[in-house]
Write a protein that holds these residues in place. Structure first.
Motif, short mmCIF file in Angstrom:
data_model
loop_
_atom_site.label_atom_id
_atom_site.label_comp_id
_atom_site.label_asym_id
_atom_site.label_seq_id
_atom_site.Cartn_x
_atom_site.Cartn_y
_atom_site.Cartn_z
N SER A 184 0.83 -1.21 0.00
CA SER A 184 0.00 0.00 0.00
C SER A 184 0.86 1.25 0.00
N LEU A 185 1.94 1.24 0.79
CA LEU A 185 2.84 2.39 0.80
C LEU A 185 3.42 2.64 -0.59
N LEU A 186 3.80 1.56 -1.28
CA LEU A 186 4.29 1.68 -2.65
C LEU A 186 3.23 2.32 -3.54
N ASN A 187 1.99 1.87 -3.42
CA ASN A 187 0.92 2.43 -4.23
C ASN A 187 0.68 3.90 -3.93
N TYR A 188 0.79 4.30 -2.67
CA TYR A 188 0.66 5.73 -2.32
C TYR A 188 1.78 6.54 -2.97
N LEU A 189 2.99 6.01 -2.97
CA LEU A 189 4.10 6.72 -3.64
C LEU A 189 3.79 6.88 -5.12
N LYS A 190 3.34 5.81 -5.76
CA LYS A 190 3.00 5.88 -7.19
C LYS A 190 1.90 6.89 -7.44
N ASP A 191 0.82 6.82 -6.65
CA ASP A 191 -0.33 7.70 -6.85
C ASP A 191 0.03 9.17 -6.67
N ASP A 192 0.91 9.46 -5.72
CA ASP A 192 1.26 10.85 -5.45
C ASP A 192 2.36 11.39 -6.36
N LEU A 193 3.32 10.54 -6.72
CA LEU A 193 4.50 11.05 -7.42
C LEU A 193 4.41 10.95 -8.95
N LYS A 194 3.80 9.92 -9.48
CA LYS A 194 3.74 9.79 -10.94
C LYS A 194 3.03 10.98 -11.60
N ASP A 215 7.88 -8.18 1.97
CA ASP A 215 8.62 -7.89 3.20
C ASP A 215 9.78 -6.92 2.97
N TRP A 216 10.18 -6.74 1.71
CA TRP A 216 11.26 -5.81 1.37
C TRP A 216 11.00 -5.29 -0.04
N ILE A 217 10.47 -4.10 -0.10
CA ILE A 217 10.14 -3.45 -1.37
C ILE A 217 11.20 -2.39 -1.64
N ILE A 218 11.70 -2.37 -2.86
CA ILE A 218 12.72 -1.39 -3.24
C ILE A 218 12.20 -0.55 -4.39
N VAL A 219 12.34 0.77 -4.26
CA VAL A 219 11.92 1.70 -5.30
C VAL A 219 13.13 2.54 -5.67
N ASP A 220 13.47 2.53 -6.95
CA ASP A 220 14.63 3.28 -7.46
C ASP A 220 14.15 4.52 -8.20
N PHE A 221 14.45 5.69 -7.63
CA PHE A 221 14.14 6.97 -8.27
C PHE A 221 15.38 7.58 -8.91
N GLY A 222 16.42 6.79 -9.09
CA GLY A 222 17.68 7.31 -9.63
C GLY A 222 18.57 7.79 -8.51
N GLU A 223 18.43 9.05 -8.14
CA GLU A 223 19.28 9.59 -7.08
C GLU A 223 18.78 9.24 -5.68
N ILE A 224 17.62 8.61 -5.61
CA ILE A 224 17.06 8.19 -4.33
C ILE A 224 16.60 6.75 -4.45
N ILE A 225 16.95 5.95 -3.45
CA ILE A 225 16.45 4.57 -3.38
C ILE A 225 15.68 4.44 -2.09
N VAL A 226 14.47 3.91 -2.20
CA VAL A 226 13.60 3.73 -1.04
C VAL A 226 13.49 2.24 -0.75
N HIS A 227 13.69 1.88 0.52
CA HIS A 227 13.52 0.51 0.98
C HIS A 227 12.38 0.51 1.99
N ILE A 228 11.36 -0.30 1.73
CA ILE A 228 10.24 -0.46 2.65
C ILE A 228 10.29 -1.89 3.17
N PHE A 229 10.58 -2.01 4.45
CA PHE A 229 10.74 -3.32 5.08
C PHE A 229 9.60 -3.58 6.07
N THR A 230 9.27 -4.87 6.25
CA THR A 230 8.54 -5.24 7.45
C THR A 230 9.58 -5.22 8.58
N GLU A 231 9.11 -5.15 9.81
CA GLU A 231 10.05 -5.01 10.93
C GLU A 231 11.03 -6.18 11.00
N ASN A 232 10.56 -7.40 10.83
CA ASN A 232 11.46 -8.56 10.90
C ASN A 232 12.55 -8.50 9.83
N HIS A 233 12.18 -8.13 8.62
CA HIS A 233 13.18 -8.06 7.55
C HIS A 233 14.15 -6.89 7.76
#
Length: 120
Positions: free
Chosen positions: A56-66, A81-99
């Protein structure tokens, strides 16, 4: 036709953090790796409540930034459990707490780039 203003660097980091924070991501960290020889200038790490929340966090990023013209160079969402988004000069990692605890990306970046003056 309206020309989209390019958002980059620290401004984009701030927008990403605002989106993640407003959608209940926790423990959001910004790691500044400018001039450190890393493949991006900034790394944003956030914790989701669960895998579905991460997606869902990934979808919010897409909805707001695209619509603002922000380019998503790559997205790895194969493991919620580990989502990675590459914006070029910024890389976002969204983890679950365990990961996040298991992979401890912050410590890896600090150890790897401390000899180059990392101050994360």
């Amino acid at each position: 036709m309206e020309k989209k203003q390019e958002i980059s660097g620290q401004n984009l980091v701030n927008i990403i953090v605002e989106i993640l924070d407003s959608k209940k991501a926790t423990h959001i960290e910004i790691i500044d790796l400018q001039n450190k020889g890393y493949l991006s200038q900034f790394v944003v790490i956030a914790t989701s409540m669960a895998g579905k929340h991460g997606l869902s966090l990934l979808n919010y990023l897409k909805d707001d930034l695209k619509p603002k013209g922000v380019r998503f160079y790559a997205i790895d969402e194969d493991n919620e459990d580990w989502i990675i988004v590459d914006f070029g000069e910024i890389i976002v990692h969204i983890f679950t707490e365990n990961h996040r605890n298991k992979y401890n990306l912050e410590e890896f970046l600090e150890k790897t780039f401390s000899k180059n003056g990392f101050n994360g």
